[in-house]
Design a protein around this motif. Structure first.
Motif, PDB file in Angstrom:
ATOM      1  N   THR A   1       2.237  -4.229   3.302  1.00  0.00           N
ATOM      2  CA  THR A   1       3.356  -3.422   3.571  1.00  0.00           C
ATOM      3  C   THR A   1       3.142  -2.154   3.055  1.00  0.00           C
ATOM      4  O   THR A   1       2.511  -1.818   1.967  1.00  0.00           O
ATOM      5  CB  THR A   1       4.681  -4.142   2.677  1.00  0.00           C
ATOM      6  N   CYS A   2       3.622  -0.914   3.729  1.00  0.00           N
ATOM      7  CA  CYS A   2       3.437   0.274   3.462  1.00  0.00           C
ATOM      8  C   CYS A   2       4.684   0.901   2.791  1.00  0.00           C
ATOM      9  O   CYS A   2       5.835   0.801   3.297  1.00  0.00           O
ATOM     10  CB  CYS A   2       2.766   0.973   4.537  1.00  0.00           C
TER      11      CYS A   2
ATOM     12  N   ASP B   1      -6.316   6.937   3.660  1.00  0.00           N
ATOM     13  CA  ASP B   1      -5.868   5.837   4.339  1.00  0.00           C
ATOM     14  C   ASP B   1      -5.340   6.317   5.728  1.00  0.00           C
ATOM     15  O   ASP B   1      -4.141   6.686   5.804  1.00  0.00           O
ATOM     16  CB  ASP B   1      -4.600   5.200   3.606  1.00  0.00           C
TER      17      ASP B   1
ATOM     18  N   TYR C   1      -2.820  -2.203   8.990  1.00  0.00           N
ATOM     19  CA  TYR C   1      -2.375  -2.704   7.702  1.00  0.00           C
ATOM     20  C   TYR C   1      -1.609  -3.902   7.776  1.00  0.00           C
ATOM     21  O   TYR C   1      -1.349  -4.745   7.256  1.00  0.00           O
ATOM     22  CB  TYR C   1      -1.546  -1.646   6.842  1.00  0.00           C
TER      23      TYR C   1
ATOM     24  N   LEU D   1       0.878  -1.093  -0.046  1.00  0.00           N
ATOM     25  CA  LEU D   1       0.001   0.078   0.018  1.00  0.00           C
ATOM     26  C   LEU D   1       0.889   1.242   0.048  1.00  0.00           C
ATOM     27  O   LEU D   1       1.632   1.434   0.779  1.00  0.00           O
ATOM     28  CB  LEU D   1      -1.054  -0.114   1.012  1.00  0.00           C
ATOM     29  N   VAL D   2       0.579   2.138  -0.861  1.00  0.00           N
ATOM     30  CA  VAL D   2       1.162   3.575  -0.943  1.00  0.00           C
ATOM     31  C   VAL D   2      -0.120   4.327  -0.425  1.00  0.00           C
ATOM     32  O   VAL D   2      -1.083   4.635  -1.114  1.00  0.00           O
ATOM     33  CB  VAL D   2       1.611   3.930  -2.503  1.00  0.00           C
ATOM     34  N   PRO D   3      -0.019   4.663   0.957  1.00  0.00           N
ATOM     35  CA  PRO D   3      -1.102   5.220   1.619  1.00  0.00           C
ATOM     36  C   PRO D   3      -1.642   6.440   0.840  1.00  0.00           C
ATOM     37  O   PRO D   3      -0.587   7.462   0.335  1.00  0.00           O
ATOM     38  CB  PRO D   3      -0.806   5.556   2.936  1.00  0.00           C
TER      39      PRO D   3
ATOM     40  N   GLU E   1      -1.157   2.250  11.460  1.00  0.00           N
ATOM     41  CA  GLU E   1      -0.325   1.248  10.570  1.00  0.00           C
ATOM     42  C   GLU E   1      -0.505   0.061  10.975  1.00  0.00           C
ATOM     43  O   GLU E   1      -0.446  -0.907  10.291  1.00  0.00           O
ATOM     44  CB  GLU E   1       1.194   1.566  10.656  1.00  0.00           C
TER      45      GLU E   1
END
Length: 219
Positions: free
Chosen positions: A126-127, A113, A120, A107-109, A117
């Protein structure tokens, strides 16, 4: 129904655009999607606006079809995966991700979003920060400045691009579309409960690839 496919050479990358509103990069077996806005129905019902939860079931169904079609090793959500603060819909989302441990979920927040964290991470995501270079593609949620993609092509969401078709009878129809401009590829919104932002060509080098049903067409 699986969507049509259009090959695209973009910034030295070979990509497949899908009429299911996503992009697949065969070389790295990576699927890119943007703007699912899961949990939006529950968020609006909480505020006395009755949106159907079944709309999100359609999103999960479509995502499952894409996993079967492309068999990606990793799936990158380019922001606005979940629409709001924590609600019960997140449990359903987390269960879906956890049920596919063979996939690396990334995920690219985006601006929606806003979960802590830990949620997630517990779901197996994975951010990654905006601007991350993933094998020659810069990942963003918000459209970056031109200088940010001057040397490495970028891919993003956020805009929910739409293109208006007009007939001689002045009828108007808005299609979701892929929007290419200045070394940047903007994805259509994947989620069912999302609107469209009308985009107009500003430069002859810009391209719009519209989606009608699941068919792709150059506009």
């Amino acid at each position: 129904m699986l969507g049509g496919i259009m090959e695209l050479e973009f910034g030295g990358q070979h990509l497949l655009l899908s009429g299911m509103k996503c992009v697949f990069r065969p070389a790295t077996k990576t699927l890119f999607l943007a703007d699912l806005h899961l949990g939006k129905a529950a968020h609006f019902r909480k505020h006395a606006l009755p949106l159907p939860q079944m709309a999100h079931q359609r999103d999960y169904h479509n995502l499952q079809l894409l996993l079967t079609q492309f068999e990606p090793q990793q799936v990158v959500f380019l922001g606005d995966l979940f629409h709001s603060a924590y609600n019960q819909s997140w449990k359903e989302a987390a269960l879906f991700f956890q049920s596919h441990p063979q996939v690396h979920w990334i995920l690219v927040p985006g601006n929606h979003d806003i979960l802590e964290e830990k949620y997630y991470l517990e779901a197996g995501l994975t951010c990654m920060a905006e601007g991350t270079n993933m094998d020659g593609l810069s990942l963003f949620h918000h459209p970056p400045l031109p200088e940010q993609t001057a040397h490495i092509p970028g891919i993003c969401g956020h805009v929910h691009p739409g293109y208006a078709l007009r007939s001689k009878a002045r009828d108007r129809m808005m299609l979701p579309c892929f929007y290419l401009r200045q070394n940047l590829l903007i994805l259509p919104a994947f989620g069912t409960l999302t609107g469209l932002h009308p985009c107009i060509k500003q430069d002859e080098r810009e391209r719009f690839i519209g989606i009608s049903g699941t068919a792709l067409m150059e506009l």
